[in-house]
Write a protein that holds these residues in place. Structure first.
Motif, PDB file in Angstrom:
ATOM      1  N   ILE A 105       3.351  77.049-101.576  1.00 17.89           N
ATOM      2  CA  ILE A 105       1.995  76.924-102.116  1.00 17.89           C
ATOM      3  C   ILE A 105       1.534  78.244-102.714  1.00 17.89           C
ATOM      4  O   ILE A 105       0.893  78.266-103.772  1.00 17.89           O
ATOM      5  CB  ILE A 105       1.014  76.406-101.043  1.00 17.89           C
ATOM      6  N   LYS A 106       1.856  79.341-102.078  1.00 19.01           N
ATOM      7  CA  LYS A 106       1.474  80.659-102.623  1.00 19.01           C
ATOM      8  C   LYS A 106       2.092  80.846-104.007  1.00 19.01           C
ATOM      9  O   LYS A 106       1.399  81.240-104.960  1.00 19.01           O
ATOM     10  CB  LYS A 106       1.923  81.772-101.677  1.00 19.01           C
ATOM     11  N   GLU A 107       3.376  80.532-104.154  1.00 19.02           N
ATOM     12  CA  GLU A 107       4.050  80.662-105.451  1.00 19.02           C
ATOM     13  C   GLU A 107       3.431  79.722-106.486  1.00 19.02           C
ATOM     14  O   GLU A 107       3.219  80.101-107.640  1.00 19.02           O
ATOM     15  CB  GLU A 107       5.544  80.335-105.301  1.00 19.02           C
ATOM     16  N   THR A 108       3.124  78.511-106.066  1.00 21.40           N
ATOM     17  CA  THR A 108       2.574  77.501-106.974  1.00 21.40           C
ATOM     18  C   THR A 108       1.155  77.856-107.395  1.00 21.40           C
ATOM     19  O   THR A 108       0.775  77.671-108.557  1.00 21.40           O
ATOM     20  CB  THR A 108       2.638  76.111-106.303  1.00 21.40           C
ATOM     21  N   LYS A 109       0.368  78.382-106.471  1.00 19.05           N
ATOM     22  CA  LYS A 109      -0.995  78.790-106.810  1.00 19.05           C
ATOM     23  C   LYS A 109      -0.966  79.969-107.780  1.00 19.05           C
ATOM     24  O   LYS A 109      -1.778  80.031-108.714  1.00 19.05           O
ATOM     25  CB  LYS A 109      -1.791  79.150-105.551  1.00 19.05           C
ATOM     26  N   GLU A 110      -0.047  80.903-107.591  1.00 23.48           N
ATOM     27  CA  GLU A 110       0.072  82.025-108.520  1.00 23.48           C
ATOM     28  C   GLU A 110       0.393  81.526-109.929  1.00 23.48           C
ATOM     29  O   GLU A 110      -0.171  82.020-110.918  1.00 23.48           O
ATOM     30  CB  GLU A 110       1.146  83.008-108.049  1.00 23.48           C
ATOM     31  N   LEU A 111       1.287  80.544-110.030  1.00 21.51           N
ATOM     32  CA  LEU A 111       1.596  79.937-111.325  1.00 21.51           C
ATOM     33  C   LEU A 111       0.338  79.317-111.925  1.00 21.51           C
ATOM     34  O   LEU A 111       0.038  79.505-113.118  1.00 21.51           O
ATOM     35  CB  LEU A 111       2.698  78.885-111.175  1.00 21.51           C
ATOM     36  N   MET A 112      -0.414  78.585-111.118  1.00 19.63           N
ATOM     37  CA  MET A 112      -1.655  77.965-111.587  1.00 19.63           C
ATOM     38  C   MET A 112      -2.619  79.019-112.105  1.00 19.63           C
ATOM     39  O   MET A 112      -3.201  78.869-113.182  1.00 19.63           O
ATOM     40  CB  MET A 112      -2.311  77.171-110.444  1.00 19.63           C
ATOM     41  N   GLU A 113      -2.795  80.096-111.357  1.00 21.57           N
ATOM     42  CA  GLU A 113      -3.739  81.128-111.770  1.00 21.57           C
ATOM     43  C   GLU A 113      -3.323  81.765-113.095  1.00 21.57           C
ATOM     44  O   GLU A 113      -4.169  82.026-113.956  1.00 21.57           O
ATOM     45  CB  GLU A 113      -3.903  82.180-110.662  1.00 21.57           C
ATOM     46  N   ASN A 114      -2.033  82.011-113.275  1.00 22.36           N
ATOM     47  CA  ASN A 114      -1.544  82.587-114.533  1.00 22.36           C
ATOM     48  C   ASN A 114      -1.766  81.630-115.700  1.00 22.36           C
ATOM     49  O   ASN A 114      -2.252  82.026-116.760  1.00 22.36           O
ATOM     50  CB  ASN A 114      -0.069  82.958-114.425  1.00 22.36           C
ATOM     51  N   LYS A 115      -1.422  80.359-115.508  1.00 19.28           N
ATOM     52  CA  LYS A 115      -1.616  79.374-116.570  1.00 19.28           C
ATOM     53  C   LYS A 115      -3.097  79.127-116.823  1.00 19.28           C
ATOM     54  O   LYS A 115      -3.531  78.980-117.959  1.00 19.28           O
ATOM     55  CB  LYS A 115      -0.908  78.058-116.227  1.00 19.28           C
ATOM     56  N   ASN A 116      -3.870  79.084-115.747  1.00 20.38           N
ATOM     57  CA  ASN A 116      -5.305  78.845-115.867  1.00 20.38           C
ATOM     58  C   ASN A 116      -5.959  79.963-116.683  1.00 20.38           C
ATOM     59  O   ASN A 116      -6.849  79.718-117.491  1.00 20.38           O
ATOM     60  CB  ASN A 116      -5.934  78.734-114.480  1.00 20.38           C
ATOM     61  N   HIS A 117      -5.508  81.177-116.489  1.00 16.62           N
ATOM     62  CA  HIS A 117      -6.013  82.311-117.260  1.00 16.62           C
ATOM     63  C   HIS A 117      -5.706  82.120-118.742  1.00 16.62           C
ATOM     64  O   HIS A 117      -6.571  82.272-119.601  1.00 16.62           O
ATOM     65  CB  HIS A 117      -5.392  83.617-116.760  1.00 16.62           C
ATOM     66  N   ASP A 118      -4.461  81.754-119.037  1.00 15.15           N
ATOM     67  CA  ASP A 118      -4.035  81.608-120.435  1.00 15.15           C
ATOM     68  C   ASP A 118      -4.668  80.406-121.122  1.00 15.15           C
ATOM     69  O   ASP A 118      -4.961  80.450-122.315  1.00 15.15           O
ATOM     70  CB  ASP A 118      -2.510  81.504-120.527  1.00 15.15           C
ATOM     71  N   TYR A 119      -4.878  79.324-120.378  1.00 11.51           N
ATOM     72  CA  TYR A 119      -5.422  78.094-120.971  1.00 11.51           C
ATOM     73  C   TYR A 119      -6.937  77.981-120.844  1.00 11.51           C
ATOM     74  O   TYR A 119      -7.543  77.017-121.313  1.00 11.51           O
ATOM     75  CB  TYR A 119      -4.770  76.855-120.339  1.00 11.51           C
ATOM     76  N   GLY A 120      -7.565  78.941-120.179  1.00 10.24           N
ATOM     77  CA  GLY A 120      -9.020  78.938-120.090  1.00 10.24           C
ATOM     78  C   GLY A 120      -9.613  77.743-119.363  1.00 10.24           C
ATOM     79  O   GLY A 120     -10.648  77.228-119.764  1.00 10.24           O
ATOM     80  N   GLU A 121      -8.950  77.305-118.314  1.00  9.19           N
ATOM     81  CA  GLU A 121      -9.435  76.189-117.502  1.00  9.19           C
ATOM     82  C   GLU A 121      -9.664  74.914-118.304  1.00  9.19           C
ATOM     83  O   GLU A 121     -10.578  74.137-118.033  1.00  9.19           O
ATOM     84  CB  GLU A 121     -10.709  76.571-116.732  1.00  9.19           C
TER      85      GLU A 121
END
Length: 180
Positions: A105-121
């Motif tokens: 989950i830690k690895e997956t959340k980090e991926l989400m945060e990186n993508k979320n930053h790039d895609y602007g939620e």
């Protein structure tokens, strides 16, 4: 972003509690499942969600939220299986399985945060139905990669697809206000 992180953690806390309680009930019997079996379990859940979204009549009184939780937990099991491999007998106690769960989950959340930053939620403007379709698309991709013995030419691997499914399911639960 902080709001997303907090909402994400609340959804995962619910999923993790269910995972731990099922581990207490059943142990790590899931450790014998091969990846295609886990993929098929996730597929069944995603298909049921789509069916619930399209049909007005429900014959089983269980909603979409429980199925999204199942997608999250089965995807985490698949990530663990990818790392540890399949076994003939259950081999993880609750503590060790939960440790692996938390790492994935830690690895997956980090991926989400990186993508979320790039895609602007952008996901916040999506419909839950669209997230369901994206999960089904990822499942079809995973099935194809499995049929190709795990080989891809230019595409991301199975692990990234499982992580995306987890994140899409979390987003769906957040949009459904499940975490509150």
């Amino acid at each position: 972003m902080d709001t997303t992180s907090q909402e994400y953690d609340k959804v995962i806390a619910i999923c993790r509690t269910l995972f731990v309680n099922k581990m207490k009930d059943y142990g790590s019997a899931w450790r014998i499942l091969r990846l295609p079996s886990l993929t098929d379990q996730i597929y069944i859940k995603a298909q049921r969600i789509r069916s619930l979204q399209e049909n007005e009549v429900r014959k089983v009184d269980e909603g979409e939220a429980g199925e999204f939780i199942g997608i999250i937990n089965y995807s985490i099991m698949a990530l663990i299986q990818l790392e540890l491999g399949t076994v003939e007998q259950p081999d993880l106690d609750v503590e060790k399985a939960t440790w692996h769960y938390d790492v994935k989950i830690k690895e997956t959340k980090e991926l989400m945060e990186n993508k979320n930053h790039d895609y602007g939620e952008a996901w916040r403007e999506m419909r839950v139905n669209s997230l369901t379709d994206l999960i089904l698309q990822k499942l079809l991709r995973v099935k194809q990669i499995e049929d190709n013995k795990g080989k891809t030419l230019v595409s991301e691997g199975i692990d990234a697809n499982y992580q995306d499914m987890i994140n899409y399911a979390v987003f769906a639960l957040i949009l459904m206000n499940f975490h509150k």
